[in-house]
Write an enzyme that holds these catalytic residues in place. Structure first.
Site, mmCIF file in Angstrom:
data_model
loop_
_atom_site.group_PDB
_atom_site.id
_atom_site.type_symbol
_atom_site.label_atom_id
_atom_site.label_comp_id
_atom_site.label_asym_id
_atom_site.label_seq_id
_atom_site.Cartn_x
_atom_site.Cartn_y
_atom_site.Cartn_z
ATOM 1 N N ASN A 116 43.202 53.409 43.259
ATOM 2 C CA ASN A 116 43.258 53.248 44.708
ATOM 3 C C ASN A 116 41.871 53.394 45.315
ATOM 4 O O ASN A 116 41.038 54.148 44.814
ATOM 5 C CB ASN A 116 44.248 54.254 45.329
ATOM 6 C CG ASN A 116 43.572 55.542 45.744
ATOM 7 O OD1 ASN A 116 43.008 55.631 46.853
ATOM 8 N ND2 ASN A 116 43.596 56.548 44.878
ATOM 9 N N PHE A 120 41.371 57.191 52.923
ATOM 10 C CA PHE A 120 41.946 58.126 53.899
ATOM 11 C C PHE A 120 42.527 57.399 55.120
ATOM 12 O O PHE A 120 42.273 57.751 56.273
ATOM 13 C CB PHE A 120 40.897 59.136 54.381
ATOM 14 C CG PHE A 120 40.436 60.144 53.378
ATOM 15 C CD1 PHE A 120 41.093 60.320 52.171
ATOM 16 C CD2 PHE A 120 39.317 60.930 53.640
ATOM 17 C CE1 PHE A 120 40.654 61.258 51.237
ATOM 18 C CE2 PHE A 120 38.870 61.871 52.722
ATOM 19 C CZ PHE A 120 39.539 62.033 51.518
ATOM 20 N N SER A 181 37.544 62.911 47.009
ATOM 21 C CA SER A 181 37.965 61.510 46.937
ATOM 22 C C SER A 181 36.736 60.628 46.746
ATOM 23 O O SER A 181 35.712 60.822 47.408
ATOM 24 C CB SER A 181 38.693 61.102 48.215
ATOM 25 O OG SER A 181 38.886 59.695 48.232
ATOM 26 N N ASN A 183 36.583 57.536 47.663
ATOM 27 C CA ASN A 183 36.728 56.354 48.508
ATOM 28 C C ASN A 183 36.205 56.509 49.929
ATOM 29 O O ASN A 183 36.349 55.617 50.751
ATOM 30 C CB ASN A 183 38.207 55.946 48.545
ATOM 31 C CG ASN A 183 38.743 55.670 47.159
ATOM 32 O OD1 ASN A 183 38.104 54.971 46.381
ATOM 33 N ND2 ASN A 183 39.906 56.234 46.838
ATOM 34 N N THR A 184 35.597 57.663 50.227
ATOM 35 C CA THR A 184 34.887 57.857 51.494
ATOM 36 C C THR A 184 33.416 58.038 51.145
ATOM 37 O O THR A 184 33.071 58.975 50.426
ATOM 38 C CB THR A 184 35.408 59.086 52.248
ATOM 39 O OG1 THR A 184 36.773 58.858 52.636
ATOM 40 C CG2 THR A 184 34.573 59.358 53.499
ATOM 41 N N LYS A 219 39.842 71.155 46.725
ATOM 42 C CA LYS A 219 40.205 70.188 45.680
ATOM 43 C C LYS A 219 38.948 69.524 45.142
ATOM 44 O O LYS A 219 38.139 68.997 45.916
ATOM 45 C CB LYS A 219 41.170 69.133 46.233
ATOM 46 C CG LYS A 219 41.727 68.190 45.162
ATOM 47 C CD LYS A 219 42.859 67.348 45.706
ATOM 48 C CE LYS A 219 43.508 66.509 44.615
ATOM 49 N NZ LYS A 219 44.682 65.756 45.117
ATOM 50 N N ASN A 248 41.141 65.605 41.373
ATOM 51 C CA ASN A 248 41.371 64.355 42.084
ATOM 52 C C ASN A 248 41.256 63.190 41.099
ATOM 53 O O ASN A 248 41.235 63.390 39.887
ATOM 54 C CB ASN A 248 40.348 64.225 43.232
ATOM 55 C CG ASN A 248 40.901 63.488 44.426
ATOM 56 O OD1 ASN A 248 41.577 62.461 44.287
ATOM 57 N ND2 ASN A 248 40.629 63.982 45.622
#
Length: 351
Positions: A116, A120, A181, A183-184, A219, A248
């Protein structure tokens, strides 16, 4: 039945569309009290041997749903009714944001994995808080996972997290700072101790000020070097955090750009868990996530020192009765080993 449905139909449909339809159906279930209570009675974990306590919260079982599924706290009660011992909602950001462009969710069926790059996508902290204020019709332990708004610069990240914490900490059974994450842009930079210390200290001040003192966890990513894992563990002890969630998604793969979850993450997730347990012992609650598919995986994480275990990708391939089945199998294993409480298993093989 679900395996047949997945093989013949679901695997051929857009995964994000299926996800949204599922969340909407569960959100509808959350407002149908009779059906919700019947499902909870049939599927929720009830074996007293499964009960665990962590950071002052009593869980009906050690196994719950990881963040990423219920991004906006839309269906936590329905997910609890399906058998999860706790549900972690989010990741929620202070401000609403659409996330990254589509397509951004991809199945890797041969590896029972998912990639993915959602970014967010969520309706923001105020909207999530509004849903969390609703009276829970069935027992549900709900954690809230918060992250950085994409447009907020790194220098203002702490203030952004604090904004979310002020809205959500009073409504959460526990709060998670997500700095892992992929993805940011720049988010994982915040795992560096010199940046993470002031951020966690600021959020902890908010969490500590709630009427019940909301437990705070952080996390981390599986891609951290071992020395950095040790540094985060030491920082969590220094600041008096309640726990660490590991791990994660990973960016170490050859597929689409984004974070990989599911079976390929299993070995590294356990490795990080064992390292953390060796560093902090039982002074922090360790939550293990990554590649959890069945009772063998949960059992391994408990033995290695996890008090709580989470899954998500496994539900995509296992279906809506996944958590219920896993809890049934865990109860049977405890009885087979003559263990009266799952707490007797935790950390048994830890170094």
């Amino acid at each position: 039945m679900y395996r047949l449905l997945f093989s013949l139909v679901l695997r051929h449909l857009d995964p994000e569309r299926i996800h949204h339809l599922t969340v909407r159906a569960l959100a509808l279930l959350s407002v149908l009290p009779v059906v919700r209570k019947l499902l909870h009675r049939a599927l929720a974990p009830r074996d007293p041997a499964l009960r665990v306590s962590a950071f002052g919260v009593h869980f009906p079982s050690p196994f719950g749903l990881a963040a990423g599924f219920d991004k906006d706290a839309a269906c936590a009660e329905a997910l609890s009714a399906l058998g999860f011992g706790h549900v972690e909602v989010g990741t929620v950001t202070a401000h609403a944001q659409p996330g990254n462009p589509r397509p951004r969710l991809f199945r890797v069926i041969g590896e029972r994995a998912v990639i993915n790059r959602m970014g967010f996508n969520n309706a923001g902290a105020v909207a999530a808080a509004r849903r969390l204020r609703r009276t829970r019709g069935v027992p549900a332990i709900v954690g809230v996972n918060i992250g950085k708004t994409k447009v907020v610069p790194e220098s203002e990240a702490a203030d952004d997290y604090v904004t979310s914490a002020k809205e959500l900490a009073p409504l959460a059974d526990y709060l998670v700072v997500n700095v892992s994450s992929p993805n940011t842009p720049g988010l994982r930079n915040l795992q560096a101790v010199e940046l993470l210390r002031p951020l966690l200290a600021a959020v902890k001040q908010v969490a500590d000020s709630t009427p019940r003192r909301t437990p705070l966890l952080v996390k981390i990513a599986p891609d951290l070097a071992d020395d950095d894992i040790d540094a985060v563990a030491d920082l969590a002890l220094e600041l008096g955090l309640d726990g660490i969630i590991a791990t994660n998604t990973t960016i170490k793969h050859s597929g689409e750009t984004g974070g990989l979850s599911g079976r390929p993450l299993k070995a590294r997730s356990v490795e990080v868990l064992r390292r953390l347990r060796g560093r902090v012992g039982d002074r922090l609650t360790l939550v293990s996530v990554g590649g959890v598919e069945n009772v063998d995986d949960v059992w391994e994480r408990l033995l290695a020192g996890a008090t709580l275990v989470q899954g998500y990708t496994g539900m995509i391939y296992g279906g809506p009765l996944w958590a219920h089945t896993l809890h049934r199998d865990l109860s049977r294993r405890l009885k087979r080993h003559g263990v009266k409480s799952v707490t007797e298993v935790i950390g048994r093989t830890a170094a």
